[in-house]
Structure formats: structure tokens, C-alpha cells
Design a protein around this motif. Structure first.
Motif, PDB file in Angstrom:
ATOM      1  N   UNK A 182       0.819  -1.209   0.000  1.00 42.25           N
ATOM      2  CA  UNK A 182       0.000   0.000   0.000  1.00 42.25           C
ATOM      3  C   UNK A 182       0.854   1.260   0.000  1.00 42.25           C
ATOM      4  N   UNK A 183       0.206   2.364  -0.375  1.00 37.61           N
ATOM      5  CA  UNK A 183       0.925   3.640  -0.421  1.00 37.61           C
ATOM      6  C   UNK A 183       1.268   4.171   0.966  1.00 37.61           C
ATOM      7  N   UNK A 257       4.988   5.756  -2.112  1.00 33.26           N
ATOM      8  CA  UNK A 257       4.736   5.365  -0.729  1.00 33.26           C
ATOM      9  C   UNK A 257       5.249   6.374   0.277  1.00 33.26           C
ATOM     10  N   UNK A 258       4.540   6.439   1.401  1.00 33.08           N
ATOM     11  CA  UNK A 258       4.966   7.273   2.529  1.00 33.08           C
ATOM     12  C   UNK A 258       5.198   6.314   3.700  1.00 33.08           C
ATOM     13  N   UNK A 259       6.360   6.395   4.318  1.00 28.14           N
ATOM     14  CA  UNK A 259       6.604   5.525   5.475  1.00 28.14           C
ATOM     15  C   UNK A 259       7.051   6.365   6.656  1.00 28.14           C
ATOM     16  N   UNK A 345      10.196  10.378   8.717  1.00 26.66           N
ATOM     17  CA  UNK A 345       9.116  10.206   7.757  1.00 26.66           C
ATOM     18  C   UNK A 345       9.737  10.311   6.364  1.00 26.66           C
ATOM     19  N   UNK A 346       9.302   9.429   5.468  1.00 31.59           N
ATOM     20  CA  UNK A 346       9.930   9.379   4.147  1.00 31.59           C
ATOM     21  C   UNK A 346       8.905   9.307   3.031  1.00 31.59           C
ATOM     22  N   UNK A 347       9.273   9.898   1.901  1.00 27.47           N
ATOM     23  CA  UNK A 347       8.468   9.789   0.682  1.00 27.47           C
ATOM     24  C   UNK A 347       9.347   9.073  -0.334  1.00 27.47           C
ATOM     25  N   UNK A 348       8.793   8.030  -0.953  1.00 25.30           N
ATOM     26  CA  UNK A 348       9.595   7.181  -1.828  1.00 25.30           C
ATOM     27  C   UNK A 348       8.931   7.015  -3.190  1.00 25.30           C
ATOM     28  N   UNK A 349       9.710   7.117  -4.241  1.00 26.40           N
ATOM     29  CA  UNK A 349       9.133   6.882  -5.562  1.00 26.40           C
ATOM     30  C   UNK A 349      10.168   6.959  -6.665  1.00 26.40           C
ATOM     31  N   UNK A 350      10.105   6.038  -7.612  1.00 24.76           N
ATOM     32  CA  UNK A 350      11.066   6.064  -8.729  1.00 24.76           C
ATOM     33  C   UNK A 350      10.851   7.268  -9.621  1.00 24.76           C
ATOM     34  N   UNK A 351       9.597   7.765  -9.643  1.00 20.95           N
ATOM     35  CA  UNK A 351       9.291   8.890 -10.522  1.00 20.95           C
ATOM     36  C   UNK A 351      10.055  10.152 -10.157  1.00 20.95           C
TER      37      UNK A 351
END
Ligand code: ASP
Ligand code: MG
Length: 406
Positions: A182-183, A257-259, A345-351
């Protein structure tokens, strides 16, 4: 034999927690057999069995012999393989169970965190040819001297992927109690979205930064051997999420995704000499002590001095401070301090590799909600911020809203 349609399926602890659940798993396997699949199944220990075994040993000693601890922990999976084989027999499916040692899952000798080096497929292939479902105990192997080893908590995922690689199948299904990746954590964000696909690198980054879906080593293995990991639930027939090569993905999101995690602490070594070798010395020592460091930030040198801040697991703080104190004088540092009350807190994405302004947007959203950033680190596909733990839910929510709900 090359025309055999083989699939590797791994069922985690919650999927085999009770004999009822094992029956449900057997029914699912039966469906695959009826569709002409040869099935190789890897299982974990039932429910919280491994925790229970660890607890038993802790009633005896705080410091069990590592070989004996692995001997103990490996028993959990052995129970499941036998029960699942029996269950399949009762519904008319031929099946055979194997321990790690019986199929020569060879590992190094690093007890409780061993790495797989090779697997022999002879016995597995012979059983598949006889039309048997092959059930292999996850999480365990043997070293050169035939001592039983285990792969680290959650290691059955890695057993499954290594088996898929050894057998040469492209797809490996990982059954768990959530129906995909999930995101964000559904306990924090109301309506996170299930991703259809995610790249290996994003998955690794998510795991490193707090998402607890797959054993990281299983994803590294899958990436290396180009195996598609299909994460899905054994409690329903939803499609799940495919962890796959980025080049094959249909959609790439800027942020997928945000973790958040709060098991790390920040340590700062102030005013060390701004010269070559300082960081090498410090992190070299940390590595020797097997302490893994997550974020590292060094201030720009001024007046020949620089400060280094980094994060380590809270459980490693004491050892870390001892190392810093012991090196402080040699490195010309003035003080060592630490803060345990932090969240990342992290934001992750290949884009994000191909878009502009992502970092700016992350910082703006946090600022708009009065959240102060104490430390920042970025990778090619991730931005992480250290913040006060009291804002961790808010930060996750507003970042999710900004990037994933528009
Ligand atoms: N049973 C082991 C554990 O609980 C391995 C696994 O579940 O993958 O860590
Ligand atoms: Mg497990």
C-alpha cells in the motif's frame, strides 16, 4: 520436463496460524494443481511460534548459544511442513515435505542471520516430476558442517525467492495477511491505495524506511535473479502487488509510498577535524561492531571543523556512543550527543528521478503544518526527514494527501 508449469508460493506465519488456516492454504494449492501447476510451497512457522520459541530460550538464558538457538528456532517451520503435507493428503493431493537440510539449502555459518549460498534442486525436481506438491521449510538452511542455520526474522521470504531462482521460475507468490503493498500504513492513513506494481528499488527503500512487508534480502535476491514477487493475501483472491523490474512497470508514480519509523535515534559528533579519513574511521568502527547506520549528514566544514549526525537503531545507541566517545579525541571532536525522541518520515518513488521540485514540495507541506525538520537525507528515489515523533501521523497524512490523493 521443461514444459512443467512451476510456481513457488510462500505462506507466512499468519497464513498458517491454525490448522483451519492450513486447510485453507491446502485448498488454494489444490486449485493450482488442478490448473496443471507443479507447486513448490515454502512455509513459515505457525502464527507467533518463533516468538514463542525465543521466549522459551530466554527463560533459560539471556545469551543462548547461537547454534542451539538456530536449532530451536528451525523447529517451528518443521511443524508446518508436516501438517501441510498431511492436510494435502486428506484432500487427495500428493505432497512431500522437506527440511532445509534435505534440499541442501546451503548457507554461511552466521547463525541467526545466515545467507543462502546455494540450493540443490535435484530432490525437488524429482518430486515435482512425480506430480507431488513439494513443501519446503522456510527460514532454515545448513552450513558447511551441517549445522542448522536460520536466515534472520522474516527469512522465509528469502527462502522462497532463492528457491524460485534455483528452480528457474520467474514468479514467486508471497502470501501474507495483507493483500499487497500500500501507499501508506492503513493504521495511519485512512484510505491508502494498493499498488498494482512496485519496483525492487522502491520496495527496498520502503523496507529500509519502515514498511514491514517483505524481508529485504528477498527483494535483493529477486532483483538479482529477475524474479517477480507477487505479494498477496491468503485470506482472499485479490490480485496483490507485483514487485518487479522498473523497466517493465506500466505506471511510475512520482511518489509511491509514505513511510514512518520511530525505532531510530540521532547521534551527533560535534566539531571533528575537517580532514580526510574522519568519516571513514568513525563508520568503519561502527561497521566492525555490526551497527547499521541509516541517515548520515555532515555539516559543511568551517574553521577546519565539521559536525557529523547520523541515525542508528535505538537498541544500538549505547554501543554507538561508546564508539564516538572512544574516537572523539583522535578525531578532534568536542562532544557527543544523542536524541532518542525522533521519528523519520519518508516519501519514496522512482518517478522522482525524472521530476523537478519533489523535495521542495515535501518541505513546503511539512512547513505549512508547522512541522520542523531536524535532519534531511535523500537518495535517488527517496526523501527522508527527521521530525518530532508527535508530528509523525500528521506528517504522513499531509504528505500522502499531497502526493497520492490528488
Ligand atoms: N518464522 C520465522 C520468523 O517468524 C521466519 C518467517 O516467518 O519468515 O521470523
Ligand atoms: Mg513471519
Amino acid at each position: 520436463m521443461s514444459d512443467m508449469k512451476i510456481i513457488v508460493q510462500k505462506y507466512g506465519g499468519s497464513s498458517v496460524a491454525t490448522t483451519e488456516r492450513i486447510k485453507a492454504v491446502a485448498d488454494r494449492i489444490k486449485k493450482y494443481v488442478e490448473n496443471d501447476y507443479r507447486v513448490v510451497v515454502v512455509v513459515s512457522a505457525m502464527g507467533k511460534t518463533t516468538d514463542g520459541l525465543i521466549k522459551l530460550s530466554s527463560e533459560i538464558t539471556d545469551n543462548p548459544d547461537k547454534r542451539e538457538l538456530d536449532m530451536l528456532l528451525s523447529t517451528g517451520e518443521q511443524v508446518t511442513i508436516a501438517l501441510l503435507a498431511m492436510t494435502l493428503h486428506t484432500i487427495g493431493i500428493d505432497a512431500i515435505s522437506y527440511t532445509g537440510s534435505q534440499v541442501r539449502v546451503m548457507t554461511d555459518g552466521n547463525f541467526s542471520n545466515a545467507r543462502i549460498q546455494s540450493i540443490s534442486t535435484d530432490r525437488i525436481m524429482a518430486s515435482l516430476r512425480q506430480n507431488k506438491v513439494v513443501i519446503v521449510a522456510g527460514f532454515q538452511g545448513i552450513d558447511e558442517e551441517e549445522n542448522i542455520t536460520t536466515l534472520g526474522r522474516g527469512g522465509s521470504d528469502t527462502s522462497a525467492v532463492a528457491l524460485a531462482a534455483a528452480i528457474g521460475t520467474r514468479d514467486c507468490e508471497i502470501y501474507t495477511d495483507v493483500d499487497g503493498v500500500y501507499t501508506a500504513d492503513p493504521r495511519v492513513i485512512e484510505n491508502p491505495k494498493k499498488l498494482k506494481e512496485i519496483s525492487y528499488d522502491e520496495m527496498l527503500e520502503l523496507a529500509r524506511l519502515g514498511a514491514k512487508v517483505l524481508h529485504s534480502r528477498s527483494v535483493e535476491f529477486a532483483k538479482k535473479y529477475n524474479i517477480r514477487l507477487i505479494v498477496r493475501s491468503s485470506f482472499n483472491y485479490e490480485e496483490g502487488t507485483v514487485v518487479m523490474p522498473m523497466e517493465e512497470m506500466m505506471e511510475k508514480f512520482i511518489i509511491s509510498g509514505i513511510t514512518a519509523k520511530s525505532d531510530e535515534a540521532k547521534v551527533t559528533l560535534r566539531n571533528v577535524a575537517d580532514r580526510p579519513g574522519v568519516a571513514a574511521m568513525l563508520f568503519g568502527k561502527m561497521g566492525e561492531q555490526k551497527i547499521s547506520v541509516n541517515m548520515i549528514v555532515q555539516s559543511t566544514g568551517a574553521d577546519g571543523k565539521a559536525s557529523i549526525s547520523f541515525t542508528v537503531l535505538k537498541s544500538d545507541v549505547k554501543k554507538t556512543i561508546d564508539i564516538c566517545e572512544s574516537l572523539k579525541n583522535e578525531l578532534g571532536g568536542t562532544s557527543v550527543d544523542f536524541k532518542e525522541n525522533i521519528a523519520i518520515v519518508s516519501a519514496i518513488g522512482v518517478g522522482m528521478t525524472s521530476s523537478y521540485g519533489v523535495a521542495g514540495r515535501v518541505f513546503r507541506v511539512l512547513a505549512e503544518h508547522g512541522i520542523n525538520i531536524e535532519m534531511i537525507s535523500t537518495s535517488e528515489i527517496g526523501i527522508s526527514c527527521v521530525i518530532d515523533p508527535k508530528y509523525v501521523e500528521l506528517a504522513s497524512k499531509v504528505l500522502h494527501a499531497e502526493f497520492l490523493e490528488k
